[in-house]
Structure formats: structure tokens, C-alpha cells
Design a protein around this motif. Structure first.
Motif, short mmCIF file in Angstrom:
data_model
loop_
_atom_site.label_atom_id
_atom_site.label_comp_id
_atom_site.label_asym_id
_atom_site.label_seq_id
_atom_site.Cartn_x
_atom_site.Cartn_y
_atom_site.Cartn_z
N THR A 1 -11.35 9.63 1.16
CA THR A 1 -11.50 8.29 1.75
C THR A 1 -11.43 8.34 3.27
N ARG A 2 -11.02 9.47 3.80
CA ARG A 2 -11.04 9.66 5.26
C ARG A 2 -12.47 9.53 5.80
N LYS A 3 -13.45 9.96 5.00
CA LYS A 3 -14.85 9.85 5.42
C LYS A 3 -15.20 8.39 5.69
N PHE A 4 -14.84 7.50 4.76
CA PHE A 4 -15.13 6.08 4.93
C PHE A 4 -14.30 5.49 6.08
N PHE A 5 -13.05 5.93 6.17
CA PHE A 5 -12.17 5.39 7.20
C PHE A 5 -12.73 5.69 8.60
N LEU B 1 -6.45 3.33 2.25
CA LEU B 1 -7.75 2.96 1.68
C LEU B 1 -7.84 3.44 0.23
N HIS B 2 -7.40 4.65 -0.02
CA HIS B 2 -7.42 5.20 -1.38
C HIS B 2 -6.61 4.33 -2.33
N LEU C 1 0.87 -1.17 0.00
CA LEU C 1 0.00 0.00 0.00
C LEU C 1 0.90 1.22 0.00
N TRP C 2 0.68 2.09 -0.96
CA TRP C 2 1.51 3.29 -1.16
C TRP C 2 0.72 4.48 -0.63
N LEU D 1 -14.84 -2.08 9.98
CA LEU D 1 -14.53 -2.61 8.66
C LEU D 1 -13.06 -2.34 8.32
N MET D 2 -12.58 -1.16 8.67
CA MET D 2 -11.17 -0.84 8.41
C MET D 2 -10.25 -1.76 9.23
N GLN D 3 -10.63 -2.06 10.45
CA GLN D 3 -9.85 -2.99 11.27
C GLN D 3 -9.86 -4.39 10.67
#
Length: 799
Positions: free
Chosen positions: A424-428, A446-447, A388-389, A434-436
Motif C-alpha cells: 500500500t506504500r505504492k498507493f500512498f 491505508l492497509h 487505525l491499527w 488523496l491520502m491527505q
């Protein structure tokens, strides 16, 4: 050392039938160097062994000693001398035999030949090898294949006679038929043919085997190129008896006729002579199967398969049970996998990579990274499916192909968005669990992940802008910011920026710096304010009569206003006028008859006992208030998902006699039933015998999975539409689950593993999905038999 054989733990001197006891090689009193070299040689072939016996030295071909690095000529001679001393030592002799007759008298090892009046002959032994060209048969295999019984000593004598007559030859721990070399046989025929014709034919064949052209040979013989070709064909056919005779070179026939190996393999790996390769090329059509497929072909001798393995992987290095192809991209991925489990900067990665190249003796010119290629390598790493970059050129190992992203994409529901820009911070922030589950550390990861798993397929209008921005269609930022301002004014810059941040996900400092330039005219003395225009009372009454639902998006109200009042100014449908009509106004919606958005969503999610949430998901899933209430109700088990998007309320379950306490007891009973380290699905625990009172509901397995998913003591992943759980509460991916099953089995065919997943766990998937997910791991996949081994060592040790 000739004249000895081994049977049943004894060394037998053939001529005198003397029995010599076997022993470990410590009894030879070799020098430390010779002893250690022998031990290394045998342990390299079998790491599970504990010692080496003297008999094994006798049975090992001379070429094996000579080819093993570390023994050398001096060491080899010492081994011979020490073994001879041991064999001649009277203290090691257990029994002397003088004649075959006395042996027969003392050895009642017969099962009836004397009753039949028959004895085994050399011809019987030769018949055992019929239709088994180049097979290596052990002493016992020969003995059991004979038509009549024979004593051990008699059989040894017959075998020795056949070896002396060059009908059989001893090879390792067995025997095989001895065939003449084609060229030796051709020389022999010269005694029976016209000498001049024979010598000319042999001269042509040998010259061709040495690589000479027809023209070169013609010049030497004083004939034309075409005449040489005729001589070659005639000589070859004549010497090979029209193609029917078997020669020693034919031991490579199966390999050559079935597989596509280069000359380099035959000459430099198998150490084949030019003459043998010439013979094979002339007599057989070269095969077309890929070389790698020969590794698992049991028709090929194990020692040759080992050589084939070395050849196939000659352009790779073996690191942590995985063959790494010798190219920069593969080496970079290997370094990321091994050393970048925690986040590192690009410069830190380059330092780690350089140390890896140096430490493994790789060429800096070929594999090094410097200023001339650093930008190219950065771009490749940024696009790698094994990392992940993120912002500021930082990266972390992440095995993207190893996961199933169905749950992630279904939850984010990117297809619903249009003409909007989101971070993508909104989703995070909204989907922390889900992120965990997917081990995503921040919005930048995430992006990058969404881009690499082609999430754009969910919405053709999606564009991946500079991290962490996603843009759907055309976004009119100033207009959207103005709408938020109009819904809040008068409002401070801090409060406005906070709400915009919650709506679109961008950080507050980013909002203040880049988002507010279009509303500067509304800013005065630290506050944004708006002079609203009142909607005419008549318009307001008509509109209010038409708004009978509890929830509307503002755009929907504007559309209704235009329908009721043609040519009306849609901008009059403002937060100010909606509030005058009694609506609670959000950023994009208006609600009436409820004290808050949360209260409205709580109401629609709990007013039914059994319901399908799909329409709600389609309409509300972009609203943080809706998703927050939904997650709260699921966590409290006020509603339980019993099928995808279908829910039952706790109220209905209580009517069926099921309480929250019973549901928690189900989870605890399951935890007690399970081993600590066992992945499971609901189907697998049922198959293992787990039973609980709640089973009487006869609900789908999805219902019970939902109960467990809301328990923080378990972690889960979805694969093939089925939820897999880990009772250790450790993050895992689908690859971890598959590797655990392969480890449990040691080795398994892909189709068999697919059936296990379906029958035991209820997981439906295809073989490609399985193979793809175990790539880049310690597991070894053999495409020839479509089989996965837990590691490379297990593959090598397999039959």
C-alpha cells in the motif's frame, strides 16, 4: 403550606384574599446550607434561570424537596419556617381584601357575564376537565376554558373549594382532577356492601398485591386455590365498577399499556407501590414498545420521561455528551476517541484506559485489562471501526463509518489487478493529495483502512497479507523480478531494487532482503547482467510489421508474436529485442514513436478537445507515469473534468472565450463570497445567490467543482456523488459536515435533513447513511421520532 395560591406575580392568601408581594428567596434569610441546596435543586431543573422566587417554593410539591439530595428533613423544615415568617410579615403585604363582593367591585376583570346575568360555577370548572383525565391545567388555561368570564379572585375561591372537597388537587403550577386510589375506594365500598364478603375480597386483593400466591392465600382462608382466584376476579370487578371507573392508579395506564417496562422500573425508579403495580397488571395488558421510545413521547409527563431516561441509560456512563454503554468494547472506543487522536502504542493506550476506568469509578474486576485478557483486547482494538491499527502495535483514532470512500476506491481501482503483490506504500506515494484528503498518515494505516471498509469486494482475488502487503491472485515473485532484471541489465543492485520498489511499492531495504534471491545466478562483481538471445531477423520483421500501435504491454506483444509465429519462443519478446525494434521499454510495457512514457501519456491526454477517459483509466491506471501525467494536467487546468471521467481541454475552453485567468478569478470570487466557516457545494452557493461570468457556460456543477478541487486553499470530500468543500482548508470528514448542519438547526428530523442535503446541496443519500455517520458523536439521535439533536442537553430541553 396550605391556604395560598399564586397568580400574576402575587401570592394570595385564600381566606382573606390578602395580596403578598413575591420576591427572590434571598428575602427569606435562610442559612447558607439551605439556600444553596434550594438553588441547586431548581438549577438542576432549569440551568438557564437566574434566581428562585418565594412563590416557586409554595408551588413545589413536598416530595420534590424530600427527594432532592442535600436538603434533608432539617433543611426542609427551615424552608417551611422561613416561608411562613415571610408570609406573615406585614411589610410584604401589598393589599388586603375582605370580601369577594368588594373584590368584584374593585376588579373590572369581566368581559360580559353581568350583561348575560351568568356566573361560573364549580360544575363549569369540573366540566373543563372532562375527557382530560390526569391533565394538569394552569390557572389561565382553566379560566380561558370556562363558558363565562370570571374574576381572578372568584376563580381562586372556586378552585380552593374544589380542592377542599377533594375534587381537584394542586400540582406544581396547575390543577388536576383528584381520583381515589383503587384500594381506598374499595375500602369505602365496604360500608355499603356485605361486610364479610367485602373484607374477604379486600383481604384477597391486598394479599395478591403483596405478591402472595393463590395457594398461600387459600391456606390462610381455608379454601382452594381456584376459589381464591374466583374471589379475586369478583372483588376486582366489583370494586372497579366493571372496569369503567377511573382511579388514581390509572395515571400510569398509558405508560403501562403502551411500553414494555420491567417491574424494576416501576418499583425502583417510579417508586410505585406493589399495590399500584398489581392493579395495573390485573386491569391492563402490558405494552410492547421499547422503553427508549417513551423518552420523546409527549403524552407522558416530562418528569416521568426524565426518570425513563435515567432508567434506559442505567447501564451506561455519560462522557462528553455521549452515553457510553458499560461494556469493555464501548469504553475502549470512547477512550480511543477522546485520548488517542494522535498515534499511541498499545501499552500507552492500556495506561490511558486504566486511568479512565479509575477516574470514572468503574470496577476494575469488570472493566479492567490485565495479562489474562490483554491479547483478546488487543485483537478487538485492532479490528475496531474507530481506530487505525498499524505496525508495532500502534493505533490512532479514526472514525471509519464517518466517511464516504467512493473517491478513494475509484481512484485506487483495485479491481484492475491480477496475479500481483503490491505494498500500500505504492498507493500512498502515488496519490499524496488523496491520502491527505482522507487523513491517512502512512501505508500501514491505508492497509488497515482498506481491510476495514471491505475493499476486497472490489476484487475477489484480493488478500490482505502482513502489513502493508496486498496480494491479488497468485504472484510469482521470482519470475516478475527476473522480468524487471531482463529489462534493465546490466544494472546495479541499488538501481534494480529502486525500480522494483517503484513498481510494487515495497521499501528498498525490503526488496534487497527478500526479493532478489531468485536472480542470484545473474549477479557478478556488484552488477546483475544477462546474456540475451537474439530473435531471428525474419521473426523480428514480421512482429514489427504487426505492431502498429504506440503502446503495448509486453504480454500483448508476446501474444501477437505467438499468433504470427506459431510455436515461437515467447521469451524472445525481451526488453533487449524490443529495444532492437525501436521500442522504449518499461517494466511491463513498450512504447514507440515517443521519447518517453510521459510524452506518450501527455499526447493521448491532450490530443482531443472533449473526451471520455474511462477506457484510458481501465488500461493505464496501474502505471505510475500515466497517473502522474494525469494529475499534472488537472492541476495545471490543461484539462478539466466536467462530468465523472469526462474532460474538456483548455484549448477548447479558450475557443469558447474562457481563459485560465478567468477560471482562477472564478475561484477567488467564490472565496470572497463565502463565509469563512461554511461548508458548501456548487449547488448550495448558487442557491445562496453566487453568480460569476463563467456561469454563462452552463456547464454541469461538476465542472466548477473540478476548478475548486485543484485549488490548494480548499479541502474537499465526496458524499453522494457530490463534492463538499471547506474554505478553511482544514481536513474534515462527512460526519463533520453533517454535524455542522445539525448544529446550525439545533435539532432536525432525519427525513428533513435528507431533504435539505438534496435540495440545498444536491446530495442524494438515504436516512440510514445519515444516522450511521453521526453515531459516536456529541449529537443525540432519538429513534422514537427519527430526530437528531445537536447534543443531549438540547434533547432534554426540547418540547
Amino acid at each position: 403550606i396550605q391556604g395560598y395560591t399564586v397568580s400574576d406575580g402575587l401570592i394570595i392568601k385564600t381566606a382573606s384574599q390578602t395580596h403578598i408581594k413575591d420576591s427572590t428567596i434571598e428575602a427569606l434569610n435562610m442559612s447558607g446550607r439551605a439556600f444553596n441546596a434550594v438553588m441547586r435543586m431548581f438549577f438542576s431543573m432549569d440551568k438557564s434561570r437566574e434566581n428562585v422566587m418565594v412563590s416557586e417554593l409554595l408551588l413545589t410539591p413536598e416530595e420534590d424537596f424530600r427527594h432532592f439530595k442535600g436538603i434533608g428533613q432539617t433543611g426542609f423544615q427551615e424552608i417551611i419556617d422561613k416561608v411562613k415568617i415571610y408570609l406573615d410579615d406585614e411589610n410584604n403585604i401589598e393589599m388586603r381584601k375582605t370580601t369577594a363582593k368588594s373584590d368584584a367591585a374593585e376588579s373590572p376583570d369581566f368581559s360580559g357575564p353581568e350583561a348575560r346575568g351568568t356566573i361560573a360555577t364549580k360544575e363549569d370548572i369540573a366540566d373543563v376537565f372532562k375527557n382530560r383525565e390526569f391533565a394538569i391545567l394552569s390557572f389561565n388555561e382553566i379560566r380561558e376554558s370556562l363558558p363565562v368570564s370570571i374574576s381572578e379572585i372568584d376563580l381562586i375561591q372556586l378552585l380552593e373549594e374544589l380542592i377542599t372537597k377533594e375534587i381537584l388537587k394542586s400540582k406544581g403550577n396547575g390543577y388536576s382532577l383528584q381520583y381515589p386510589s383503587f384500594f381506598d375506594f374499595s375500602e369505602y365500598l365496604g360500608t355499603e356492601k356485605n361486610i364479610d364478603e367485602h373484607e374477604r375480597g379486600m383481604r384477597v386483593l391486598k394479599a395478591r398485591a403483596e405478591g402472595k400466591t393463590l395457594a398461600d392465600i387459600g391456606a390462610e382462608l381455608g379454601v382452594t386455590r381456584e376459589r381464591v382466584r374466583q374471589l379475586e376476579i369478583k372483588a376486582f370487578k366489583g370494586f372497579s365498577n366493571n372496569g369503567d371507573r377511573v382511579f388514581d392508579e390509572d395515571k400510569y395506564r398509558y405508560l403501562y399499556a403502551n411500553y414494555d417496562f420491567s417491574n424494576d422500573f416501576y418499583l425502583n425508579y417510579l417508586k410505585m407501590s406493589d399495590q399500584t403495580l398489581y392493579y395495573l397488571r390485573y386491569r391492563y395488558t402490558k405494552g410492547s414498545a421499547e422503553a427508549i421510545c417513551a423518552i420523546e413521547d409527549n403524552k407522558i409527563a416530562a418528569d416521568i420521561r426524565q426518570i425513563i431516561y435515567q432508567y434506559v441509560h442505567k447501564d451506561s456512563i455519560f462522557i462528553d455528551g455521549v452515553h457510553i454503554p458499560l461494556n469493555r468494547a464501548s469504553i475502549e472506543n470512547a477512550v480511543i476517541r477522546k485520548y488517542c487522536r494522535e498515534e499511541v502504542s498499545a501499552e500507552e493506550f492500556f495506561d490511558i484506559y486504566a486511568n479512565f476506568v479509575n477516574g470514572n469509578g468503574l470496577s476494575k474486576d469488570q472493566f479492567g485489562i490485565d495479562d489474562s485478557n490483554k491479547r483478546t483486547r488487543l485483537n478487538r482494538i485492532a479490528g475496531s471501526m474507530h481506530a487505525l491499527w498499524k505496525q508495532n502495535q500502534r493505533l490512532r483514532y479514526y472514525d471509519i463509518p464517518a466517511n464516504d470512500y467512493t473517491e478513494l476506491l475509484e481512484t485506487l481501482n483495485l479491481g484492475q489487478y491480477n496475479n500481483i503483490e503490491l505494498s500500500t506504500r505504492k498507493f500512498f506515494l502515488e496519490y499524496t493529495k488523496l491520502m491527505q484528503t482522507y487523513d491517512i498518515h502512512d501505508e500501514y494505516e491505508l492497509h488497515n483502512l482498506l481491510k476495514k471498509i471491505n475493499a476486497g469486494a472490489e476484487n475477489p482475488t484480493l488478500q490482505f497479507k502482513r502489513m502493508p502487503t496486498l496480494q491479488f491472485g497468485k504472484f510469482k515473485r521470482d519470475e516478475e523480478v527476473k522480468k524487471i532484471l531482463f529489462s534493465m541489465a546490466p544494472v546495479s543492485i541499488d538501481d534494480l531494487a529502486e525500480v522494483i520498489s517503484e513498481t510494487y511499492g515495497a521499501r528498498v531495504d525490503t526488496i534487497k532482503a527478500n526479493w532478489l534471491s531468485g536472480i542470484g545466478d545473474y549477479y557478478h562483481q556488484g552488477v546483475y547482467s544477462v546474456d540475451y538471445e537474439d530473435m531471428p531477423d525474419f521473426h523480428m520483421e514480421l512482429l514489427k510489421d504487426a505492431l502498429t500501435e504506440d503502446f503495448y504491454y509486453v504480454s500483448e506483444v508476446q501474444e501477437i508474436y505467438s499468433q504470427r509465429i506459431p510455436n515461437a519462443d515467447r521469451s524472445l519478446v525481451s526488453p533487449y529485442n524490443l529495444k532492437k525494434m525501436g521500442f522504449l521499454v518499461g517494466l511491463s510495457y513498450a512504447i514507440q514513436n515517443h521519447s518517453s512514457a510521459d510524452a506518450y501519456f501527455m499526447s493521448i491526454l491532450t490530443d482531443q478537445d472533449v473526451f471520455d477517459i474511462s477506457p484510458m483509466q481501465k488500461r493505464y491506471s496501474s502505471l505510475q507515469s500515466y497517473t502522474g501525467v494525469l494529475y499534472q494536467l488537472k492541476k495545471e487546468r490543461s484539462i478539466i473534468e466536467y462530468e465523472p471521467y469526462k474532460y474538456v481541454s483548455i484549448r477548447r475552453l479558450e475557443q469558447l472565450g474562457v481563459s485560465l485567468t478567468q477560471m482562477q478569478e472564478y475561484v477567488e470570487q467564490l472565496r470572497e463570497f463565502l463565509p469563512d466557516d461554511s461548508f458548501f457545494t456548487i449547488k448550495s452557493v448558487k442557491n445562496s445567490g453566487f453568480k460569476a461570468d463563467l456561469d454563462s457556460l452552463s456547464f454541469p456543477d461538476y465542472f466548477y467543482s473540478s476548478l475548486i478541487k485543484e485549488d490548494e486553499k480548499f479541502t474537499s470530500r465526496t458524499f453522494g456523488g457530490v463534492t463538499i468543500f471547506n474554505p478553511k482548508n482544514e481536513r474534515f470528514n462527512i460526519k463533520d459536515f453533517l454535524l455542522a448542519k445539525i448544529k446550525e438547526l439545533g435539532a432536525v428530523r432525519v427525513e428533513d435533513l435528507r431533504k435539505i442535503l438534496e435540495e440545498k446541496y444536491g446530495i442524494s443519500t438515504d436516512r440510514f447513511n445519515i444516522v450511521q455517520r453521526v453515531e459516536d458523536s456529541d449529537a443525540f439521535y432519538d429513534p422514537n421520532v427519527d430526530k437528531i439533536y445537536v447534543d443531549f442537553t438540547t434533547f432534554l430541553e426540547s418540547d
